[in-house]
Design a protein around this motif. Structure first.
Motif, PDB file in Angstrom:
ATOM      1  N   ALA A 153      18.882  35.025  23.550  1.00  0.00           N
ATOM      2  CA  ALA A 153      19.821  34.347  24.440  1.00  0.00           C
ATOM      3  C   ALA A 153      21.222  34.701  23.955  1.00  0.00           C
ATOM      4  CB  ALA A 153      19.610  32.840  24.412  1.00  0.00           C
ATOM      5  N   ALA A 154      22.197  34.580  24.863  1.00  0.00           N
ATOM      6  CA  ALA A 154      23.579  34.909  24.513  1.00  0.00           C
ATOM      7  C   ALA A 154      24.535  33.965  25.232  1.00  0.00           C
ATOM      8  CB  ALA A 154      23.891  36.355  24.889  1.00  0.00           C
ATOM      9  N   GLU A 155      25.676  33.723  24.596  1.00  0.00           N
ATOM     10  CA  GLU A 155      26.695  32.892  25.224  1.00  0.00           C
ATOM     11  C   GLU A 155      27.380  33.676  26.335  1.00  0.00           C
ATOM     12  OE1 GLU A 155      29.326  31.556  22.136  1.00  0.00           O
ATOM     13  OE2 GLU A 155      27.976  29.933  21.583  1.00  0.00           O
ATOM     14  N   GLN A 156      27.784  32.951  27.385  1.00  0.00           N
ATOM     15  CA  GLN A 156      28.503  33.577  28.499  1.00  0.00           C
ATOM     16  C   GLN A 156      29.575  32.609  28.985  1.00  0.00           C
ATOM     17  OE1 GLN A 156      26.192  35.423  31.598  1.00  0.00           O
ATOM     18  NE2 GLN A 156      27.761  35.004  33.120  1.00  0.00           N
ATOM     19  N   GLU A 157      30.779  33.136  29.142  1.00  0.00           N
ATOM     20  CA  GLU A 157      31.899  32.319  29.608  1.00  0.00           C
ATOM     21  C   GLU A 157      31.834  32.140  31.119  1.00  0.00           C
ATOM     22  OE1 GLU A 157      35.330  34.476  28.315  1.00  0.00           O
ATOM     23  OE2 GLU A 157      35.044  33.932  26.222  1.00  0.00           O
ATOM     24  N   GLY A 158      32.511  31.097  31.599  1.00  0.00           N
ATOM     25  CA  GLY A 158      32.675  30.888  33.029  1.00  0.00           C
ATOM     26  C   GLY A 158      31.475  30.245  33.716  1.00  0.00           C
ATOM     27  N   MET A 159      30.713  29.469  33.011  1.00  0.00           N
ATOM     28  CA  MET A 159      29.558  28.798  33.603  1.00  0.00           C
ATOM     29  C   MET A 159      29.998  27.465  34.209  1.00  0.00           C
ATOM     30  SD  MET A 159      27.089  30.951  32.894  1.00  0.00           S
ATOM     31  CE  MET A 159      25.491  30.200  32.895  1.00  0.00           C
ATOM     32  N   ALA A 160      29.146  26.898  35.048  1.00  0.00           N
ATOM     33  CA  ALA A 160      29.414  25.600  35.665  1.00  0.00           C
ATOM     34  C   ALA A 160      29.225  24.489  34.628  1.00  0.00           C
ATOM     35  CB  ALA A 160      28.481  25.379  36.851  1.00  0.00           C
ATOM     36  N   ALA A 161      29.816  23.326  34.882  1.00  0.00           N
ATOM     37  CA  ALA A 161      29.774  22.207  33.938  1.00  0.00           C
ATOM     38  C   ALA A 161      28.353  21.801  33.526  1.00  0.00           C
ATOM     39  CB  ALA A 161      30.531  21.014  34.505  1.00  0.00           C
ATOM     40  N   PRO A 162      27.369  21.707  34.457  1.00  0.00           N
ATOM     41  CA  PRO A 162      26.015  21.314  34.013  1.00  0.00           C
ATOM     42  C   PRO A 162      25.369  22.341  33.078  1.00  0.00           C
ATOM     43  CG  PRO A 162      26.207  21.156  36.405  1.00  0.00           C
ATOM     44  CD  PRO A 162      27.452  21.805  35.901  1.00  0.00           C
ATOM     45  N   GLN A 163      25.875  23.567  33.073  1.00  0.00           N
ATOM     46  CA  GLN A 163      25.311  24.629  32.246  1.00  0.00           C
ATOM     47  C   GLN A 163      26.065  24.795  30.927  1.00  0.00           C
ATOM     48  OE1 GLN A 163      26.042  27.505  35.279  1.00  0.00           O
ATOM     49  NE2 GLN A 163      23.884  27.611  35.850  1.00  0.00           N
ATOM     50  N   ALA A 164      26.938  23.872  30.624  1.00  0.00           N
ATOM     51  CA  ALA A 164      27.808  23.994  29.451  1.00  0.00           C
ATOM     52  C   ALA A 164      27.029  23.903  28.152  1.00  0.00           C
ATOM     53  CB  ALA A 164      28.882  22.921  29.484  1.00  0.00           C
ATOM     54  N   TRP A 165      27.223  24.882  27.311  1.00  0.00           N
ATOM     55  CA  TRP A 165      26.692  24.899  25.955  1.00  0.00           C
ATOM     56  C   TRP A 165      27.776  24.350  25.027  1.00  0.00           C
ATOM     57  CZ3 TRP A 165      23.116  24.982  22.487  1.00  0.00           C
ATOM     58  CH2 TRP A 165      23.295  25.546  21.227  1.00  0.00           C
ATOM     59  N   ARG A 166      28.990  24.827  25.289  1.00  0.00           N
ATOM     60  CA  ARG A 166      30.154  24.339  24.572  1.00  0.00           C
ATOM     61  C   ARG A 166      31.379  24.634  25.423  1.00  0.00           C
ATOM     62  NH1 ARG A 166      32.890  28.348  21.504  1.00  0.00           N
ATOM     63  NH2 ARG A 166      31.854  30.366  21.591  1.00  0.00           N
ATOM     64  N   THR A 167      32.494  24.042  25.074  1.00  0.00           N
ATOM     65  CA  THR A 167      33.736  24.288  25.801  1.00  0.00           C
ATOM     66  C   THR A 167      34.809  24.717  24.818  1.00  0.00           C
ATOM     67  OG1 THR A 167      34.373  21.960  25.631  1.00  0.00           O
ATOM     68  CG2 THR A 167      33.231  22.636  27.641  1.00  0.00           C
ATOM     69  N   ASP A 168      35.756  25.484  25.329  1.00  0.00           N
ATOM     70  CA  ASP A 168      36.905  25.925  24.545  1.00  0.00           C
ATOM     71  C   ASP A 168      38.120  25.682  25.426  1.00  0.00           C
ATOM     72  OD1 ASP A 168      38.572  27.016  22.672  1.00  0.00           O
ATOM     73  OD2 ASP A 168      37.889  29.081  22.937  1.00  0.00           O
ATOM     74  N   GLY A 169      38.679  24.494  25.306  1.00  0.00           N
ATOM     75  CA  GLY A 169      39.763  24.105  26.207  1.00  0.00           C
ATOM     76  C   GLY A 169      39.194  23.894  27.598  1.00  0.00           C
ATOM     77  N   ASP A 170      39.703  24.637  28.586  1.00  0.00           N
ATOM     78  CA  ASP A 170      39.204  24.549  29.958  1.00  0.00           C
ATOM     79  C   ASP A 170      38.050  25.510  30.207  1.00  0.00           C
ATOM     80  OD1 ASP A 170      41.056  22.635  30.568  1.00  0.00           O
ATOM     81  OD2 ASP A 170      42.533  24.045  31.378  1.00  0.00           O
ATOM     82  N   LEU A 171      37.759  26.361  29.247  1.00  0.00           N
ATOM     83  CA  LEU A 171      36.720  27.376  29.398  1.00  0.00           C
ATOM     84  C   LEU A 171      35.343  26.780  29.107  1.00  0.00           C
ATOM     85  CD1 LEU A 171      36.257  30.405  29.970  1.00  0.00           C
ATOM     86  CD2 LEU A 171      36.494  30.783  27.523  1.00  0.00           C
ATOM     87  N   VAL A 172      34.402  26.922  30.056  1.00  0.00           N
ATOM     88  CA  VAL A 172      33.032  26.433  29.881  1.00  0.00           C
ATOM     89  C   VAL A 172      32.166  27.620  29.471  1.00  0.00           C
ATOM     90  CG1 VAL A 172      31.046  25.383  31.008  1.00  0.00           C
ATOM     91  CG2 VAL A 172      33.347  24.619  31.595  1.00  0.00           C
ATOM     92  N   ILE A 173      31.483  27.479  28.342  1.00  0.00           N
ATOM     93  CA  ILE A 173      30.628  28.548  27.820  1.00  0.00           C
ATOM     94  C   ILE A 173      29.182  28.083  27.912  1.00  0.00           C
ATOM     95  CG2 ILE A 173      30.066  29.965  25.814  1.00  0.00           C
ATOM     96  CD1 ILE A 173      33.033  29.480  24.931  1.00  0.00           C
ATOM     97  N   GLY A 174      28.370  28.878  28.585  1.00  0.00           N
ATOM     98  CA  GLY A 174      26.955  28.577  28.738  1.00  0.00           C
ATOM     99  C   GLY A 174      26.106  29.545  27.935  1.00  0.00           C
ATOM    100  N   VAL A 175      24.802  29.442  28.069  1.00  0.00           N
ATOM    101  CA  VAL A 175      23.865  30.325  27.371  1.00  0.00           C
ATOM    102  C   VAL A 175      22.897  30.890  28.398  1.00  0.00           C
ATOM    103  CG1 VAL A 175      22.119  30.485  25.563  1.00  0.00           C
ATOM    104  CG2 VAL A 175      24.022  28.928  25.282  1.00  0.00           C
ATOM    105  N   ILE A 176      22.760  32.232  28.398  1.00  0.00           N
ATOM    106  CA  ILE A 176      21.837  32.891  29.316  1.00  0.00           C
ATOM    107  C   ILE A 176      20.787  33.670  28.535  1.00  0.00           C
ATOM    108  CG2 ILE A 176      23.522  33.066  31.192  1.00  0.00           C
ATOM    109  CD1 ILE A 176      23.806  36.075  30.396  1.00  0.00           C
TER     110      ILE A 176
END
Length: 173
Positions: free
Chosen positions: A50-73
């Motif tokens: 699996a890998a982190e990916q920026e720009g995911m929707a809020a329910p898919q949030a793995w972590r956040t960096d300010g306004d940036l939502v980072i998910g995992v795919i």
């Protein structure tokens, strides 16, 4: 071969079924186990499944960096574990075989496990009582040995014949 927990397999399987490949949100079947899910996802990232990916929707949030939502795919390696590759086409148009399961590992000659394999290869296979008599093991130990052989790659079939379960190693036709 990569060993995965049931939770990791469920997360990967769910991600493979999603169009975006996101591991999150976790399926309802995992319940409210946030800490265990987080640990499982971290392990999948470490293994490259699996890998982190920026720009995911809020329910898919793995972590956040300010306004940036980072998910995992799920990665291609993760997809390969869930959906193993199928036969490829060769330039001549003939299918190239890809083994689905590794061949069974051989047991040492003269061991009780070798005796069990010989019994299972007979025409008609063997009953649990026959395995117990041949090895001297208790019934639960004999059943565990059958499970161990399955894990090693042996295709063991069972069928009830006249109310008695018979076990046999499947042979290629």
């Amino acid at each position: 071969m990569t060993k995965l927990t049931d939770m990791q397999l469920i997360l990967l399987s769910t991600a493979c079924q999603r169009d975006d490949g996101s591991l999150l949100p976790p399926p309802d079947s995992l319940g409210a186990q946030a800490a265990r899910i987080r640990k499982a996802v971290e392990a999948l990232i470490k293994k490259g499944l699996a890998a982190e990916q920026e720009g995911m929707a809020a329910p898919q949030a793995w972590r956040t960096d300010g306004d940036l939502v980072i998910g995992v795919i799920v990665t291609d390696a993760g997809r390969a574990i869930i959906d193993p590759p199928v036969a490829e086409e060769t330039p001549a148009g003939k299918a190239k075989e890809v083994p689905a399961v590794s061949p069974p590992s051989a047991s040492r000659a003269g061991t009780k496990q070798a005796q069990v394999i010989d019994l299972l290869k007979r025409k008609g296979g063997a009953t649990l009582n026959e395995i117990v008599e041949a090895t001297g093991w208790l019934p639960h130990t004999s059943r565990a040995a059958l499970t161990g052989l399955r894990k090693k790659g042996h295709a063991i079939n069972s069928a009830k014949v006249e109310g008695i379960t018979r076990y046999q190693i499947a042979t290629a036709a």
